[in-house]
Motif scaffolding. Structure first.
Motif, PDB file in Angstrom:
ATOM      1  N   MET A   1     -28.083   5.375  -4.845  1.00 24.34           N
ATOM      2  CA  MET A   1     -28.161   4.815  -3.493  1.00 24.34           C
ATOM      3  C   MET A   1     -26.943   3.936  -3.229  1.00 24.34           C
ATOM      4  O   MET A   1     -26.547   3.128  -4.074  1.00 24.34           O
ATOM      5  CB  MET A   1     -29.440   3.968  -3.339  1.00 24.34           C
ATOM      6  N   VAL A   2     -26.321   4.116  -2.058  1.00 20.49           N
ATOM      7  CA  VAL A   2     -25.164   3.302  -1.691  1.00 20.49           C
ATOM      8  C   VAL A   2     -25.631   1.933  -1.234  1.00 20.49           C
ATOM      9  O   VAL A   2     -26.508   1.826  -0.377  1.00 20.49           O
ATOM     10  CB  VAL A   2     -24.365   3.982  -0.562  1.00 20.49           C
ATOM     11  N   ARG A   3     -25.070   0.905  -1.823  1.00 19.95           N
ATOM     12  CA  ARG A   3     -25.463  -0.454  -1.463  1.00 19.95           C
ATOM     13  C   ARG A   3     -24.843  -0.849  -0.124  1.00 19.95           C
ATOM     14  O   ARG A   3     -23.661  -0.638   0.117  1.00 19.95           O
ATOM     15  CB  ARG A   3     -25.026  -1.435  -2.553  1.00 19.95           C
ATOM     16  N   THR A   4     -25.651  -1.423   0.754  1.00 17.75           N
ATOM     17  CA  THR A   4     -25.168  -1.874   2.052  1.00 17.75           C
ATOM     18  C   THR A   4     -24.266  -3.092   1.878  1.00 17.75           C
ATOM     19  O   THR A   4     -24.592  -4.018   1.134  1.00 17.75           O
ATOM     20  CB  THR A   4     -26.350  -2.247   2.965  1.00 17.75           C
ATOM     21  N   LYS A   5     -23.132  -3.081   2.565  1.00 16.90           N
ATOM     22  CA  LYS A   5     -22.224  -4.216   2.476  1.00 16.90           C
ATOM     23  C   LYS A   5     -22.813  -5.419   3.201  1.00 16.90           C
ATOM     24  O   LYS A   5     -23.428  -5.282   4.260  1.00 16.90           O
ATOM     25  CB  LYS A   5     -20.869  -3.847   3.080  1.00 16.90           C
ATOM     26  N   ASP A   6     -22.604  -6.573   2.620  1.00 17.55           N
ATOM     27  CA  ASP A   6     -23.115  -7.816   3.187  1.00 17.55           C
ATOM     28  C   ASP A   6     -22.006  -8.496   3.980  1.00 17.55           C
ATOM     29  O   ASP A   6     -21.005  -8.926   3.394  1.00 17.55           O
ATOM     30  CB  ASP A   6     -23.606  -8.728   2.053  1.00 17.55           C
ATOM     31  N   PRO A   7     -22.130  -8.607   5.311  1.00 13.99           N
ATOM     32  CA  PRO A   7     -21.082  -9.258   6.113  1.00 13.99           C
ATOM     33  C   PRO A   7     -20.796 -10.681   5.659  1.00 13.99           C
ATOM     34  O   PRO A   7     -19.662 -11.171   5.818  1.00 13.99           O
ATOM     35  CB  PRO A   7     -21.660  -9.241   7.530  1.00 13.99           C
ATOM     36  N   ALA A   8     -21.796 -11.357   5.078  1.00  4.99           N
ATOM     37  CA  ALA A   8     -21.594 -12.733   4.633  1.00  4.99           C
ATOM     38  C   ALA A   8     -20.574 -12.799   3.499  1.00  4.99           C
ATOM     39  O   ALA A   8     -19.802 -13.762   3.403  1.00  4.99           O
ATOM     40  CB  ALA A   8     -22.919 -13.347   4.201  1.00  4.99           C
ATOM     41  N   ILE A   9     -20.584 -11.794   2.632  1.00  4.61           N
ATOM     42  CA  ILE A   9     -19.621 -11.773   1.520  1.00  4.61           C
ATOM     43  C   ILE A   9     -18.212 -11.550   2.065  1.00  4.61           C
ATOM     44  O   ILE A   9     -17.241 -12.180   1.627  1.00  4.61           O
ATOM     45  CB  ILE A   9     -20.004 -10.696   0.495  1.00  4.61           C
ATOM     46  N   ARG A  10     -18.090 -10.649   3.020  1.00  4.82           N
ATOM     47  CA  ARG A  10     -16.778 -10.397   3.626  1.00  4.82           C
ATOM     48  C   ARG A  10     -16.227 -11.678   4.259  1.00  4.82           C
ATOM     49  O   ARG A  10     -15.057 -12.036   4.045  1.00  4.82           O
ATOM     50  CB  ARG A  10     -16.901  -9.303   4.687  1.00  4.82           C
ATOM     51  N   THR A  11     -17.075 -12.366   4.997  1.00  5.39           N
ATOM     52  CA  THR A  11     -16.650 -13.615   5.634  1.00  5.39           C
ATOM     53  C   THR A  11     -16.292 -14.665   4.592  1.00  5.39           C
ATOM     54  O   THR A  11     -15.305 -15.404   4.739  1.00  5.39           O
ATOM     55  CB  THR A  11     -17.756 -14.148   6.551  1.00  5.39           C
ATOM     56  N   LEU A  12     -17.082 -14.739   3.525  1.00 13.40           N
ATOM     57  CA  LEU A  12     -16.824 -15.701   2.458  1.00 13.40           C
ATOM     58  C   LEU A  12     -15.439 -15.495   1.858  1.00 13.40           C
ATOM     59  O   LEU A  12     -14.675 -16.457   1.674  1.00 13.40           O
ATOM     60  CB  LEU A  12     -17.887 -15.556   1.365  1.00 13.40           C
ATOM     61  N   LEU A  13     -15.091 -14.258   1.586  1.00 12.56           N
ATOM     62  CA  LEU A  13     -13.798 -13.973   0.958  1.00 12.56           C
ATOM     63  C   LEU A  13     -12.647 -14.239   1.928  1.00 12.56           C
ATOM     64  O   LEU A  13     -11.594 -14.752   1.522  1.00 12.56           O
ATOM     65  CB  LEU A  13     -13.767 -12.528   0.473  1.00 12.56           C
ATOM     66  N   ILE A  14     -12.829 -13.919   3.189  1.00 11.26           N
ATOM     67  CA  ILE A  14     -11.793 -14.177   4.184  1.00 11.26           C
ATOM     68  C   ILE A  14     -11.537 -15.672   4.315  1.00 11.26           C
ATOM     69  O   ILE A  14     -10.388 -16.142   4.298  1.00 11.26           O
ATOM     70  CB  ILE A  14     -12.197 -13.574   5.546  1.00 11.26           C
ATOM     71  N   GLU A  15     -12.595 -16.455   4.434  1.00 11.74           N
ATOM     72  CA  GLU A  15     -12.428 -17.899   4.605  1.00 11.74           C
ATOM     73  C   GLU A  15     -11.895 -18.553   3.340  1.00 11.74           C
ATOM     74  O   GLU A  15     -11.096 -19.491   3.403  1.00 11.74           O
ATOM     75  CB  GLU A  15     -13.752 -18.517   5.024  1.00 11.74           C
ATOM     76  N   ARG A  16     -12.319 -18.048   2.211  1.00 11.99           N
ATOM     77  CA  ARG A  16     -11.811 -18.567   0.933  1.00 11.99           C
ATOM     78  C   ARG A  16     -10.305 -18.312   0.820  1.00 11.99           C
ATOM     79  O   ARG A  16      -9.546 -19.202   0.432  1.00 11.99           O
ATOM     80  CB  ARG A  16     -12.554 -17.889  -0.208  1.00 11.99           C
ATOM     81  N   ALA A  17      -9.847 -17.121   1.178  1.00 11.33           N
ATOM     82  CA  ALA A  17      -8.427 -16.804   1.119  1.00 11.33           C
ATOM     83  C   ALA A  17      -7.635 -17.685   2.076  1.00 11.33           C
ATOM     84  O   ALA A  17      -6.553 -18.182   1.735  1.00 11.33           O
ATOM     85  CB  ALA A  17      -8.210 -15.330   1.446  1.00 11.33           C
ATOM     86  N   ALA A  18      -8.156 -17.906   3.279  1.00 12.35           N
ATOM     87  CA  ALA A  18      -7.465 -18.741   4.260  1.00 12.35           C
ATOM     88  C   ALA A  18      -7.367 -20.184   3.776  1.00 12.35           C
ATOM     89  O   ALA A  18      -6.329 -20.846   3.937  1.00 12.35           O
ATOM     90  CB  ALA A  18      -8.187 -18.679   5.601  1.00 12.35           C
TER      91      ALA A  18
END
Length: 220
Positions: free
Chosen positions: A1-18
Motif C-alpha cells: 500500500m502506498v503511504r499517503t504523504k503528510d502535508p505537515a511533514i512537507r511544511t515542517l521541512l520547508i520551514e526548517r530549511a528556511a
C-alpha cells in the motif's frame, strides 16, 4: 500500500530549511532532519532531493503571499485597494520572515514562476482599475506603477523584517504611497484618505485588512 504523504511533514521541512538559511547554518540531509523526528528519506519522498527542496522553499514564500493577497477585499476605491495590497505584502513578510528571505534569491529556481508573478499582476490589475475610475491619468504605465508600489513595500519591510528599522517605520508607507499616487493624477486629499484606509500593515496575519471603524470606500 502506498503511504499517503503528510502535508505537515512537507511544511515542517520547508520551514526548517528556511530557518537554517536565515541562521546561516550548514545544511545537509542529516542536519535538516536533526531533531524533527523525520528521516532523511522524507526529503526524497516529498521533494525528490535537496534541489527540489530549495525550489519548494522559495515557491512556498510566493504561495503564502498569494494566499494573503487573496484575503484583501476589493472595494469601489481602487486606490485604497492598491494600498491595501501593499500592506498585505508587508504583513505576509512579517508573518513569514524566514521564507521572505528566500523568496527573491534567484540562486534557487521556482517550481511555478507564473504563480510567483501573479503577486505583481494583482497590483497591475488594480492600477488599471484606478485608471478606469479616473483616479490615475490614462497615460500612467500600469506595470511600472505596480512595480514602484511593490518596491516601496519591499524596501520598507526588508528594513524592518531583516534590517535595522523598528516596526513603526512601516508608517512611512502611507505618505510615500500618497506622494506616488498623487503624481499619477489622483487628487491629494482624496488620495491621502484612500491610502490611509488601505495601509494598515500591523493587522494580524490572515484577517481582513480593514481599520475597525473604516468604511469600505473612501470619501469622494
Amino acid at each position: 500500500m502506498v503511504r499517503t504523504k503528510d502535508p505537515a511533514i512537507r511544511t515542517l521541512l520547508i520551514e526548517r530549511a528556511a530557518q537554517m538559511l536565515r541562521a546561516r547554518e550548514p545544511i545537509s540531509l542529516r542536519s535538516l532532519v536533526a531533531g524533527t523526528g523525520v528521516s532523511t528519506m522524507a526529503v526524497y519522498t516529498y521533494f525528490g532531493g535537496m534541489d527540489g527542496l530549495w525550489q519548494a522553499v522559495r515557491q512556498e514564500g510566493f504561495t503564502r503571499l498569494a494566499a494573503r493577497l487573496a484575503t484583501v477585499p476589493l472595494t469601489t476605491d481602487p486606490v485604497r485597494d492598491l494600498a491595501a495590497l501593499g500592506a498585505a505584502y508587508t504583513s505576509n513578510a512579517l508573518a513569514n520572515p524566514d521564507l521572505y528571505r528566500v523568496m527573491f534569491d534567484a540562486g534557487f529556481a521556482l517550481e511555478d514562476p507564473a504563480a510567483a508573478d501573479e503577486s505583481l499582476h494583482s497590483l497591475v490589475r488594480t492600477v488599471e482599475r484606478a485608471k478606469d475610475a479616473g483616479r490615475f491619468r490614462p497615460d500612467v504605465d500600469a506595470p511600472a506603477l505596480a512595480t514602484q508600489t511593490w518596491v516601496i513595500g519591499h524596501g520598507l519591510v526588508s528594513l524592518v523584517a531583516t534590517g535595522p528599522l523598528p516596526r513603526q517605520a512601516l508608517d512611512h508607507g502611507a505618505p510615500v504611497l500618497t506622494a506616488l499616487f498623487t503624481s499619477c493624477g489622483d487628487a491629494p486629499d482624496r488620495c491621502r484618505r484612500s491610502v490611509e484606509l488601505g495601509w494598515h500593515p500591523d493587522f494580524a496575519p490572515g484577517t481582513p485588512q480593514e481599520h475597525p471603524s473604516a468604511p469600505t470606500t473612501a470619501d469622494p
